[in-house]
Design an enzyme around this catalytic site. Structure first.
Site, PDB file in Angstrom:
ATOM      1  N   ARG A 167       0.859  -1.197  -0.005  1.00  0.00           N
ATOM      2  CA  ARG A 167       0.012  -0.056  -0.047  1.00  0.00           C
ATOM      3  C   ARG A 167       0.851   1.231   0.054  1.00  0.00           C
ATOM      4  NH1 ARG A 167      -5.234   1.366   3.589  1.00  0.00           N
ATOM      5  NH2 ARG A 167      -6.032   0.085   2.214  1.00  0.00           N
ATOM      6  N   HIS A 184      -7.532   0.259  -5.844  1.00  0.00           N
ATOM      7  CA  HIS A 184      -7.564  -0.500  -4.793  1.00  0.00           C
ATOM      8  C   HIS A 184      -8.193  -1.939  -5.361  1.00  0.00           C
ATOM      9  CE1 HIS A 184      -7.749  -1.857  -0.740  1.00  0.00           C
ATOM     10  NE2 HIS A 184      -8.476  -1.035  -0.182  1.00  0.00           N
ATOM     11  N   GLN A 235     -10.299  -4.411  -2.955  1.00  0.00           N
ATOM     12  CA  GLN A 235     -11.403  -3.839  -2.454  1.00  0.00           C
ATOM     13  C   GLN A 235     -12.369  -3.866  -3.534  1.00  0.00           C
ATOM     14  OE1 GLN A 235     -12.032  -2.362   0.972  1.00  0.00           O
ATOM     15  NE2 GLN A 235     -14.129  -3.025   0.358  1.00  0.00           N
ATOM     16  N   ASP A 271     -17.803   6.313  -1.010  1.00  0.00           N
ATOM     17  CA  ASP A 271     -16.307   6.319  -0.217  1.00  0.00           C
ATOM     18  C   ASP A 271     -15.772   7.559   0.411  1.00  0.00           C
ATOM     19  OD1 ASP A 271     -13.632   5.689   0.287  1.00  0.00           O
ATOM     20  OD2 ASP A 271     -13.124   5.916  -1.819  1.00  0.00           O
ATOM     21  N   CYS A 283     -16.531   1.024   1.245  1.00  0.00           N
ATOM     22  CA  CYS A 283     -15.234   0.178   1.588  1.00  0.00           C
ATOM     23  C   CYS A 283     -14.760   0.285   3.058  1.00  0.00           C
ATOM     24  CB  CYS A 283     -14.125   0.793   0.589  1.00  0.00           C
ATOM     25  SG  CYS A 283     -13.839   2.387   0.486  1.00  0.00           S
ATOM     26  N   ARG A 299     -13.119  -9.102   2.573  1.00  0.00           N
ATOM     27  CA  ARG A 299     -11.835  -8.636   2.123  1.00  0.00           C
ATOM     28  C   ARG A 299     -10.920  -9.882   2.524  1.00  0.00           C
ATOM     29  NH1 ARG A 299      -9.957  -3.490   2.020  1.00  0.00           N
ATOM     30  NH2 ARG A 299      -8.037  -4.629   1.144  1.00  0.00           N
TER      31      ARG A 299
END
Ligand code: CP
Ligand code: NVA
Length: 302
Positions: A103, A130, A133, A221, A261, A289
Site C-alpha cells: 500500500r 484498490h 477492495q 467512499d 469500503c 476482504r
C-alpha cells in the site's frame, strides 16, 4: 492469471470467477479441519506507506490461515524511506519472499516493484487503484444478489478516487452497470470509463437522482482519500450534495443494499442512519476482504 494484481486491468472475467469460486470455498471452509495451506513455509511482506485497519489485518490473518508468515514493513522505516530504489528493493526482496503486498502512494512505484521482482506483487491501495477492495465489493454483490450480470451499482461522491477507478474496471468485468454521480471537479477518469472489457458498463453523471434510479446497490467512499488531506475544505463543500442519506437511498430500487469500503466518515459521505440501517452490508463487505484476498494469494503465491 498474470503474476501480479496491480489493478483490475490485470485480470479477465475468467480470472475473476476463479478468484470468487475459491473465495467462496475458503469462506465456507474457514475454521473447519484440513483447510488448504498453500503458503506453508513461505513468507509474505506487507509494506504500508499509508494507514490501514482492514487491509493490514485481513492480509495478516489471511497469510496465517494459508499457512504462511507475514513480515509487516512500514515503508518509511525501510531503506526505501531513505532513497533505496524500487528496483534494488525488488531484487533483494525476491530472494527472501513468496510475494509482496504493498500500500503506497504512486501506482508507478507498485508497477516498478512488480516489473523488477520475480515474485507476485499485490496492490493493497495506491492513489489510483484498490483492486482487492473492488473485487471484494463485486464478490459481496454476488453473494447478496446471487449474480452480478445486469446489476446496477450507483456510486456517489469522489468519482476520481481509487475506489471509483477500481469499481469502474471490476464492474465492467462482472457485467455490472455502474453509474457514478460526481461533480465536474471530481469526475471519473475517461480512459477507465472507455476501457473495453466485459459486458458491464460505466457512466458518469452529475445527477444523484439519475445514478440512483433502479440501482440494486449503492456505494460511497470518503470524500478525502489518504494523501489528499490538504484539499479537505474544498472537497467537503463541493461533495456535500452527494451525501448518502435516507432520502437519497430512497431514490434507489426498493431493497437496495449499501456498500462502503470503510473507513466511513459518518455524517460526511454517509449518515449514521444509512450506515446503521438494514440496507447496509458494509461489515459483510469488510469480512469478505479476508476471503477474497486469501483466494488471490493462494492463486498467485502458492
Ligand atoms: N477499505 C480499506 O482498505 O480499509 P483500510 O484502509 O482500513 O485498510
Ligand atoms: N479512497 C480511500 C479508500 C480507503 C480504503 C482512500 O484512499 O483513502
Amino acid at each position: 492469471m498474470k503474476k501480479d494484481l496491480l489493478s483490475c486491468q490485470d485480470i479477465d472475467r475468467k480470472d475473476m470467477e476463479t478468484i470468487f469460486d475459491l473465495a467462496a470455498k475458503l469462506k465456507a471452509g474457514r475454521g473447519k479441519p484440513n483447510q488448504p495451506r498453500p503458503l506453508e513455509g513461505k513468507s509474505v511482506a506487507t509494506i504500508f506507506a499509508k494507514s490501514s485497519t482492514r487491509t493490514r489485518v485481513s492480509f495478516d490473518v489471511g497469510i496465517y490461515e494459508l499457512g504462511g508468515h507475514t513480515l509487516y514493513l512500514d515503508q518509511s522505516k525501510t531503506q526505501m524511506g531513505r532513497g533505496e530504489t524500487v528496483p534494488d528493493t525488488a531484487h533483494v526482496l525476491e530472494r527472501y519472499l513468496a510475494g509482496i503486498v504493498i500500500r503506497t502512494f504512486a501506482q508507478k512505484d507498485v508497477e516498478e516493484l512488480a516489473a523488477n521482482a520475480k515474485i507476485p506483487v499485490i496492490n493493497a491501495l495506491t492513489d489510483d487503484f484498490h483492486p482487492c477492495q473492488a473485487l471484494t465489493d463485486v464478490f459481496t454483490m454476488l453473494e447478496h444478489a446471487g449474480k452480478t450480470d445486469g446489476l446496477k451499482l450507483a456510486y456517489l461522491g469522489d468519482g476520481a478516487s481509487n475506489m471509483a477507478n477500481s469499481l469502474t474496471l471490476a464492474c465492467k468485468l462482472a457485467g455490472v452497470h455502474l453509474a457514478i454521480a460526481a461533480p465536474e471537479e471530481f469526475q471519473p477518469r475517461k480512459d477507465l470509463l472507455d476501457w473495453k472489457q466485459g459486458t458491464g458498463s460505466a457512466m458518469w453523471t452529475t445527477s444523484v437522482k439519475e445514478a440512483m434510479q433502479d440501482a440494486d446497490f449503492v456505494y460511497t467512499d470518503v470524500w478525502v482519500s489518504m494523501g489528499f488531506e490538504e484539499e479537505s475544505k474544498r472537497r467537503m463543500s463541493i461533495l456535500a450534495p452527494y451525501r448518502l442519506d435516507m432520502a437519497t437511498l430512497r431514490l434507489a430500487k426498493p431493497g437496495a443494499k449499501v456498500l462502503h469500503c470503510l473507513p466511513a466518515h459518518r455524517g460526511d459521505e454517509i449518515t449514521d442512519e444509512v450506515m446503521d440501517s438494514s440496507a447496509s452490508i458494509v461489515f459483510d463487505q469488510a469480512e469478505n476482504r479476508l476471503h477474497v484476498q486469501k483466494a488471490i494469494m493462494a492463486l498467485l503465491m502458492a
